[in-house]
Design a protein around this motif. Structure first.
Motif, PDB file in Angstrom:
ATOM      1  N   ARG A  46      28.174  35.913 -94.850  1.00 44.80           N
ATOM      2  CA  ARG A  46      28.346  37.170 -94.116  1.00 44.80           C
ATOM      3  C   ARG A  46      27.156  38.124 -94.231  1.00 44.80           C
ATOM      4  O   ARG A  46      26.709  38.684 -93.227  1.00 44.80           O
ATOM      5  N   THR A  47      26.640  38.347 -95.420  1.00 45.30           N
ATOM      6  CA  THR A  47      25.546  39.321 -95.563  1.00 45.30           C
ATOM      7  C   THR A  47      24.311  38.871 -94.794  1.00 45.30           C
ATOM      8  O   THR A  47      23.680  39.673 -94.108  1.00 45.30           O
ATOM      9  N   ARG A  95      24.263  36.712 -92.278  1.00 44.18           N
ATOM     10  CA  ARG A  95      24.644  36.698 -90.858  1.00 44.18           C
ATOM     11  C   ARG A  95      24.544  38.094 -90.249  1.00 44.18           C
ATOM     12  O   ARG A  95      23.928  38.286 -89.198  1.00 44.18           O
ATOM     13  N   ASP A  96      25.114  39.085 -90.921  1.00 45.41           N
ATOM     14  CA  ASP A  96      25.097  40.447 -90.397  1.00 45.41           C
ATOM     15  C   ASP A  96      23.664  40.980 -90.298  1.00 45.41           C
ATOM     16  O   ASP A  96      23.295  41.620 -89.315  1.00 45.41           O
ATOM     17  N   ARG A  97      22.846  40.721 -91.337  1.00 49.47           N
ATOM     18  CA  ARG A  97      21.457  41.198 -91.338  1.00 49.47           C
ATOM     19  C   ARG A  97      20.661  40.558 -90.202  1.00 49.47           C
ATOM     20  O   ARG A  97      19.948  41.252 -89.466  1.00 49.47           O
ATOM     21  N   ARG A 116      21.813  39.160 -87.387  1.00 49.19           N
ATOM     22  CA  ARG A 116      22.306  39.646 -86.089  1.00 49.19           C
ATOM     23  C   ARG A 116      21.743  41.025 -85.778  1.00 49.19           C
ATOM     24  O   ARG A 116      21.356  41.308 -84.649  1.00 49.19           O
ATOM     25  N   ARG A 117      21.700  41.881 -86.797  1.00 51.19           N
ATOM     26  CA  ARG A 117      21.155  43.231 -86.608  1.00 51.19           C
ATOM     27  C   ARG A 117      19.667  43.157 -86.247  1.00 51.19           C
ATOM     28  O   ARG A 117      19.206  43.832 -85.324  1.00 51.19           O
TER      29      ARG A 117
END
Length: 138
Positions: free
Chosen positions: A113-114, A116-118, A120-121
């Motif tokens: 998750r961490t 992935r989120d970074r 994507r951002r």
């Protein structure tokens, strides 16, 4: 797109690395340590080839739309496939760019998750045009 264009585009995505684990002229492109694209140089029987991950339903559509898109080597599961695209000029550059980005996103979606989120951002920020400042005028 030719192989140099493919490489430049792939390397332009956030946090992509290029390696040649299978020898020269066989680069792979990774994000988060996972392969999302490979290139194979032309030989006597085939043109240059790009292999990318693709959602299963999209892969089936691409097979019908472009003769240069074929099932690739590797996992062919219920959620995604590897597809191979012959870089013979019959698939539009914009479509190839979308395939590369889609494959990158498929891999990013499977990361923790961490990460992935970074990623994507970073991709979202990269894709948005810079805001125009008041000093620039209308």
């Amino acid at each position: 797109m030719n192989p140099d264009d493919v490489a430049a585009y792939a390397l332009g995505l956030p946090e992509v690395s290029e390696e040649e684990p299978w020898g020269p002229h066989r680069p792979v492109y990774k994000v988060g340590g996972k392969i999302f694209a490979t290139l194979a140089a032309a030989n006597t029987s085939q043109p240059d080839r790009l292999s990318v991950k693709c959602e299963s339903t999209l892969a089936l559509h691409l097979y019908d739309q472009y003769p240069a898109v074929r099932p690739g080597y590797g996992y062919q599961g219920p959620h995604w496939h590897w597809i191979t695209v012959h870089l013979d000029g019959t698939v539009p550059d914009q479509e190839l760019a979308e395939m590369i980005t889609h494959s990158w996103q498929c891999v990013v979606d499977g990361l923790p998750r961490t990460a992935r989120d970074r990623l994507r951002r970073l991709h979202r920020d990269q894709a948005q045009p810079p805001a125009q400042s008041w000093a620039d005028g209308p």
